[in-house]
Scaffold this motif. Structure first.
Motif, PDB file in Angstrom:
ATOM      1  N   SER A 189     -15.705   4.165  -0.995  1.00 16.28           N
ATOM      2  CA  SER A 189     -14.444   3.573  -1.309  1.00 16.28           C
ATOM      3  C   SER A 189     -14.403   2.025  -0.884  1.00 16.28           C
ATOM      4  N   ILE A 190     -14.027   1.423  -1.731  1.00 16.08           N
ATOM      5  CA  ILE A 190     -13.221  -0.143  -1.635  1.00 16.08           C
ATOM      6  C   ILE A 190     -12.050  -0.043  -1.251  1.00 16.08           C
ATOM      7  N   MET A 191     -11.755  -0.466   0.099  1.00 15.71           N
ATOM      8  CA  MET A 191     -10.222  -0.616   0.538  1.00 15.71           C
ATOM      9  C   MET A 191      -9.797  -2.051   0.560  1.00 15.71           C
ATOM     10  N   PRO A 192      -8.788  -2.572  -0.157  1.00 11.68           N
ATOM     11  CA  PRO A 192      -8.521  -3.835  -0.147  1.00 11.68           C
ATOM     12  C   PRO A 192      -7.689  -4.106   1.024  1.00 11.68           C
ATOM     13  N   GLY A 193      -8.056  -5.309   1.977  1.00 11.01           N
ATOM     14  CA  GLY A 193      -7.035  -5.702   3.047  1.00 11.01           C
ATOM     15  C   GLY A 193      -6.933  -6.902   3.403  1.00 11.01           C
ATOM     16  N   GLY A 194      -6.096  -7.351   3.721  1.00  6.29           N
ATOM     17  CA  GLY A 194      -5.663  -8.827   3.981  1.00  6.29           C
ATOM     18  C   GLY A 194      -4.240  -9.193   3.142  1.00  6.29           C
ATOM     19  N   GLY A 195      -3.380  -9.563   3.881  1.00  3.04           N
ATOM     20  CA  GLY A 195      -2.193  -9.815   3.034  1.00  3.04           C
ATOM     21  C   GLY A 195      -1.480  -9.028   1.946  1.00  3.04           C
ATOM     22  N   VAL A 196      -1.976  -7.539   2.240  1.00  2.00           N
ATOM     23  CA  VAL A 196      -1.439  -6.579   1.312  1.00  2.00           C
ATOM     24  C   VAL A 196      -0.066  -6.291   1.931  1.00  2.00           C
ATOM     25  N   ARG A 197       0.866  -6.250   0.867  1.00  2.00           N
ATOM     26  CA  ARG A 197       2.384  -5.838   0.956  1.00  2.00           C
ATOM     27  C   ARG A 197       2.928  -5.055  -0.282  1.00  2.00           C
ATOM     28  N   PRO A 198       4.198  -4.691  -0.124  1.00  2.40           N
ATOM     29  CA  PRO A 198       4.642  -3.897  -0.936  1.00  2.40           C
ATOM     30  C   PRO A 198       4.783  -4.600  -2.313  1.00  2.40           C
ATOM     31  N   GLN A 199       4.878  -6.102  -2.435  1.00  2.00           N
ATOM     32  CA  GLN A 199       4.842  -6.914  -3.484  1.00  2.00           C
ATOM     33  C   GLN A 199       3.746  -6.696  -4.307  1.00  2.00           C
ATOM     34  N   ASN A 200       2.495  -6.393  -3.693  1.00  2.00           N
ATOM     35  CA  ASN A 200       1.217  -6.850  -4.565  1.00  2.00           C
ATOM     36  C   ASN A 200       0.626  -5.393  -4.660  1.00  2.00           C
ATOM     37  N   ALA A 201       1.055  -4.120  -4.048  1.00  2.00           N
ATOM     38  CA  ALA A 201       0.310  -2.998  -4.069  1.00  2.00           C
ATOM     39  C   ALA A 201      -0.010  -2.524  -5.384  1.00  2.00           C
ATOM     40  N   ALA A 202       0.963  -2.470  -6.196  1.00  2.00           N
ATOM     41  CA  ALA A 202       0.438  -2.087  -7.645  1.00  2.00           C
ATOM     42  C   ALA A 202      -0.241  -2.687  -8.364  1.00  2.00           C
ATOM     43  N   ARG A 203      -0.380  -3.914  -8.151  1.00  2.00           N
ATOM     44  CA  ARG A 203      -1.392  -5.151  -8.725  1.00  2.00           C
ATOM     45  C   ARG A 203      -2.887  -4.351  -8.178  1.00  2.00           C
ATOM     46  N   LEU A 204      -2.829  -4.138  -6.772  1.00  2.19           N
ATOM     47  CA  LEU A 204      -4.142  -3.984  -6.197  1.00  2.19           C
ATOM     48  C   LEU A 204      -4.829  -2.405  -6.713  1.00  2.19           C
ATOM     49  N   LEU A 205      -3.832  -1.653  -6.689  1.00  2.00           N
ATOM     50  CA  LEU A 205      -4.183  -0.257  -7.312  1.00  2.00           C
ATOM     51  C   LEU A 205      -4.557  -0.193  -8.670  1.00  2.00           C
ATOM     52  N   ALA A 206      -3.925  -0.991  -9.224  1.00  2.00           N
ATOM     53  CA  ALA A 206      -4.501  -1.171 -10.793  1.00  2.00           C
ATOM     54  C   ALA A 206      -5.893  -1.434 -11.017  1.00  2.00           C
ATOM     55  N   LEU A 207      -6.621  -1.996  -9.887  1.00  2.00           N
ATOM     56  CA  LEU A 207      -8.101  -2.098 -10.173  1.00  2.00           C
ATOM     57  C   LEU A 207      -8.868  -0.905 -10.266  1.00  2.00           C
ATOM     58  N   PRO A 208      -9.841  -0.924 -10.907  1.00  2.00           N
ATOM     59  CA  PRO A 208     -10.579   0.482 -11.253  1.00  2.00           C
ATOM     60  C   PRO A 208     -11.143   1.018  -9.951  1.00  2.00           C
ATOM     61  N   GLY A 209     -10.828   2.087  -9.844  1.00  2.00           N
ATOM     62  CA  GLY A 209     -11.489   2.741  -8.422  1.00  2.00           C
ATOM     63  C   GLY A 209     -10.711   2.649  -7.275  1.00  2.00           C
ATOM     64  N   ILE A 210      -9.772   1.777  -7.081  1.00  3.13           N
ATOM     65  CA  ILE A 210      -9.108   1.425  -5.805  1.00  3.13           C
ATOM     66  C   ILE A 210      -8.114   2.428  -5.493  1.00  3.13           C
ATOM     67  N   ARG A 211      -8.198   3.343  -4.361  1.00  2.00           N
ATOM     68  CA  ARG A 211      -7.381   4.473  -3.936  1.00  2.00           C
ATOM     69  C   ARG A 211      -6.939   4.283  -2.392  1.00  2.00           C
ATOM     70  N   GLU A 212      -7.385   3.419  -1.799  1.00  2.00           N
ATOM     71  CA  GLU A 212      -6.849   3.242  -0.382  1.00  2.00           C
ATOM     72  C   GLU A 212      -6.551   1.330  -0.341  1.00  2.00           C
ATOM     73  N   LEU A 213      -5.298   1.337   0.586  1.00  2.00           N
ATOM     74  CA  LEU A 213      -5.027  -0.104   0.913  1.00  2.00           C
ATOM     75  C   LEU A 213      -5.065   0.019   2.480  1.00  2.00           C
ATOM     76  N   HIS A 214      -5.110  -1.225   2.867  1.00  2.00           N
ATOM     77  CA  HIS A 214      -5.051  -1.566   4.346  1.00  2.00           C
ATOM     78  C   HIS A 214      -4.166  -2.606   4.550  1.00  2.00           C
ATOM     79  N   ALA A 215      -3.447  -2.544   5.683  1.00  2.00           N
ATOM     80  CA  ALA A 215      -2.188  -3.604   5.785  1.00  2.00           C
ATOM     81  C   ALA A 215      -1.699  -3.353   7.255  1.00  2.00           C
ATOM     82  N   SER A 216      -1.026  -4.478   7.517  1.00  2.00           N
ATOM     83  CA  SER A 216      -0.566  -4.561   9.108  1.00  2.00           C
ATOM     84  C   SER A 216       1.157  -4.296   9.130  1.00  2.00           C
ATOM     85  N   CYS A 217       1.812  -4.575   7.851  1.00  2.00           N
ATOM     86  CA  CYS A 217       3.365  -4.204   7.693  1.00  2.00           C
ATOM     87  C   CYS A 217       3.990  -4.609   8.844  1.00  2.00           C
ATOM     88  N   SER A 218       3.605  -5.988   9.186  1.00  2.00           N
ATOM     89  CA  SER A 218       4.297  -6.478  10.624  1.00  2.00           C
ATOM     90  C   SER A 218       5.358  -7.613  10.067  1.00  2.00           C
TER      91      SER A 218
END
Length: 257
Positions: A189-218
């Motif tokens: 699994s390729i898990m994007p992390g770094g600056g992940v937030r609600p506003q860009n989640a859909a764009r990241l999950l639209a990438l092929p094969g991406i099923r996990e996201l990593h964030a701080s939500c701080s």
């Protein structure tokens, strides 16, 4: 006792459906906020302001009581990921602590001076982590050949690679993330992390094969003036926010429909 500060929130465990959200936290309040907000997994750290360091054994033991899987980040100091023999021994001991208290996995990585993953050190850490699930941390973002790093991670047996695609933030590394996810072909699994937030989640999950996201939500808040004056705190402090976790999870589920 104030919930969110002095005790660990225990909610009924539920199986994650759809994309999975991992939240990195560095204190008990953040752990509780992540669980309350609907995180699927925790990366447990200290010093998130420095990119995250190994949490204390005591924090690991408390976090092991949470209702979702908790992985400990194993990073003994700030700076690069090229470690001395003594530092490797420290990491092996910290991995043993994570297992002893009952955590589900560890987040590890190491590099050589010539910008490759350090296969020898990583294999030592993997042996120490026998029985724990494995995430390759963002040491992968500083190597010269990310494709080679991916292949080594697959060979060694990692479940996932946490990466921003070699950029400061995942949004800026989307081209590389796409290439990595395509190359992984379901092997890891390729898990994007770094600056992940609600506003860009859909764009990241639209990438092929991406099923996990990593964030701080701080969210940032002002520190007490006296603590700043005495050098115990910076002028602003970032803390995990349950509402932001909830909003990110909601965007992820919406994108999956």
């Amino acid at each position: 006792m104030h919930k969110g500060e002095d005790q660990v929130v225990a909610t009924s465990p539920s199986k994650a459906s759809g994309p999975l959200l991992e939240i990195c936290v560095d204190d008990v309040a953040g752990l509780n906020a992540a669980v309350t907000g609907g995180a699927d997994r925790i990366e447990l750290c200290s010093a998130l302001g420095s990119g995250g360091l190994t949490p204390s054994r005591g924090f690991m033991a408390v976090a092991a009581k949470a209702s979702i899987p908790v992985y400990a980040l194993i990073r003994p100091r700030v700076g690069d990921f090229t470690y001395s023999a003594a530092e490797v021994s420290v990491m092996e001991a910290d991995i043993a602590a994570a297992r002893d208290v009952g955590l589900a996995g560890v987040v590890i990585g190491a590099t050589t001076a010539d910008a490759k993953l350090d296969a020898d050190v990583i294999r030592r850490l993997v042996r120490a982590a026998d029985g724990l699930d494995l995430t390759l941390h963002r040491a992968s973002d500083v190597v010269a050949d990310m494709d080679a790093a991916l292949e080594l991670a697959v060979e060694i047996g990692f479940s996932r690679i946490l990466t921003s695609g070699g950029a400061r933030h995942a949004e800026e590394g989307m081209e590389t993330l796409t290439k990595l996810a395509t190359r992984s072909a379901g092997r890891i699994s390729i898990m994007p992390g770094g600056g992940v937030r609600p506003q860009n989640a859909a764009r990241l999950l639209a990438l092929p094969g991406i099923r996990e996201l990593h964030a701080s939500c701080s969210e940032a808040s002002a520190s007490e003036t006296r603590l700043v004056e005495l050098g115990f705190s910076s002028e602003t402090t970032r803390r995990t926010d349950a509402d932001t976790v909830r909003a990110l999870k909601a965007q992820m589920m919406s994108a999956a429909r």
